[in-house]
Motif scaffolding. Sequence first.
Motif, mmCIF file in Angstrom:
data_model
loop_
_atom_site.group_PDB
_atom_site.id
_atom_site.type_symbol
_atom_site.label_atom_id
_atom_site.label_comp_id
_atom_site.label_asym_id
_atom_site.label_seq_id
_atom_site.Cartn_x
_atom_site.Cartn_y
_atom_site.Cartn_z
ATOM 1 N N GLY A 80 19.864 -57.054 2.564
ATOM 2 C CA GLY A 80 19.807 -58.377 3.169
ATOM 3 C C GLY A 80 18.571 -58.663 3.980
ATOM 4 O O GLY A 80 18.385 -59.783 4.464
ATOM 5 N N GLN A 81 17.681 -57.682 4.135
ATOM 6 C CA GLN A 81 16.467 -57.870 4.931
ATOM 7 C C GLN A 81 15.242 -57.982 4.021
ATOM 8 O O GLN A 81 15.102 -57.225 3.050
ATOM 9 N N ALA A 82 14.368 -58.934 4.340
ATOM 10 C CA ALA A 82 13.168 -59.148 3.538
ATOM 11 C C ALA A 82 12.198 -57.989 3.715
ATOM 12 O O ALA A 82 12.084 -57.408 4.792
ATOM 13 N N VAL A 83 11.511 -57.654 2.635
ATOM 14 C CA VAL A 83 10.496 -56.602 2.680
ATOM 15 C C VAL A 83 9.219 -57.149 2.058
ATOM 16 O O VAL A 83 9.256 -57.791 1.007
ATOM 17 N N SER A 84 8.099 -56.933 2.724
ATOM 18 C CA SER A 84 6.813 -57.425 2.254
ATOM 19 C C SER A 84 6.134 -56.363 1.400
ATOM 20 O O SER A 84 5.907 -55.236 1.850
ATOM 21 N N LEU A 85 5.817 -56.729 0.147
ATOM 22 C CA LEU A 85 5.208 -55.788 -0.791
ATOM 23 C C LEU A 85 3.849 -56.298 -1.251
ATOM 24 O O LEU A 85 3.641 -57.503 -1.391
ATOM 25 N N THR A 86 2.939 -55.375 -1.513
ATOM 26 C CA THR A 86 1.669 -55.734 -2.140
ATOM 27 C C THR A 86 1.945 -56.071 -3.605
ATOM 28 O O THR A 86 2.999 -55.716 -4.150
ATOM 29 N N PRO A 87 1.000 -56.740 -4.298
ATOM 30 C CA PRO A 87 1.213 -57.049 -5.718
ATOM 31 C C PRO A 87 1.502 -55.810 -6.574
ATOM 32 O O PRO A 87 2.356 -55.854 -7.458
ATOM 33 N N SER A 88 0.808 -54.708 -6.296
ATOM 34 C CA SER A 88 1.049 -53.494 -7.084
ATOM 35 C C SER A 88 2.424 -52.908 -6.796
ATOM 36 O O SER A 88 3.117 -52.457 -7.713
ATOM 37 N N GLU A 89 2.838 -52.922 -5.540
ATOM 38 C CA GLU A 89 4.166 -52.422 -5.186
ATOM 39 C C GLU A 89 5.244 -53.294 -5.818
ATOM 40 O O GLU A 89 6.239 -52.777 -6.348
ATOM 41 N N PHE A 90 5.044 -54.610 -5.778
ATOM 42 C CA PHE A 90 6.004 -55.523 -6.404
ATOM 43 C C PHE A 90 6.090 -55.243 -7.906
ATOM 44 O O PHE A 90 7.179 -55.207 -8.480
ATOM 45 N N GLY A 91 4.926 -55.051 -8.545
ATOM 46 C CA GLY A 91 4.916 -54.795 -9.982
ATOM 47 C C GLY A 91 5.662 -53.526 -10.349
ATOM 48 O O GLY A 91 6.414 -53.494 -11.337
#
Length: 228
Positions: free
Chosen positions: A149-160
Amino acid sequence: MDRILIVEDEEKIALLVSDYLKKEGFETICHHSGSGVLELVEKLSPALLLLDLMLPGMDGLTICKEIRKTSQMPIIMLTAKIDEIDRLIGLEIGADDYICKPFSPREVVARVKTVLRRSAQAADSPAAKKLVAGDIEMNEESREVTIAGQAVSLTPSEFGLLQVMIHSPGRVFSRSELIDRVQGYHFDGYDRTVDSHVKNLRKKLSEINGNKEVITTIYGVGYKLKTD
């Protein structure tokens, strides 16, 4: 026409890279100091930042870290420092790619195209799609990720990387497969780059999720996303 901001204190290198990018249809702006880069990024809204590590004024690592506080704009770091620790530090603070000098201008152009293509594909997702694996939820259109339920901020590579694994929870992905799916190309030493991205992704997810293991390392094979 995509605008590329080149921040490189060696003017000959900056102009050479700029010329090659212009031939491929990019608009380029060169800046030769770390001072004023954050203001330029805010003013110009470049599609991608080519950022030297060692700069007079504010250094590249600090610039990258500051940009990542408010933006997921693609960043490719350029540096003469080839030590593995320096590469990993750059990736840990959110750089999407890392090119060591001396390099071929054609290689820089190829990397720029690949990173921009990956960003465009993510932005052009036709409809919001919610993916769920355990406590992790991902919206592919808005590129929002939450865990417990908590937002996490990811870099584009981490998101990918997470995007690849969340489509097939429990499946083991080799490093080469993750590289091909997320980066679109492979080069010597990139296996360690993937390890660094996965390490950072795992840390971000587990810190929010009560230090529970979210991504499992299968030694000698690769990684998988836990389903429980």
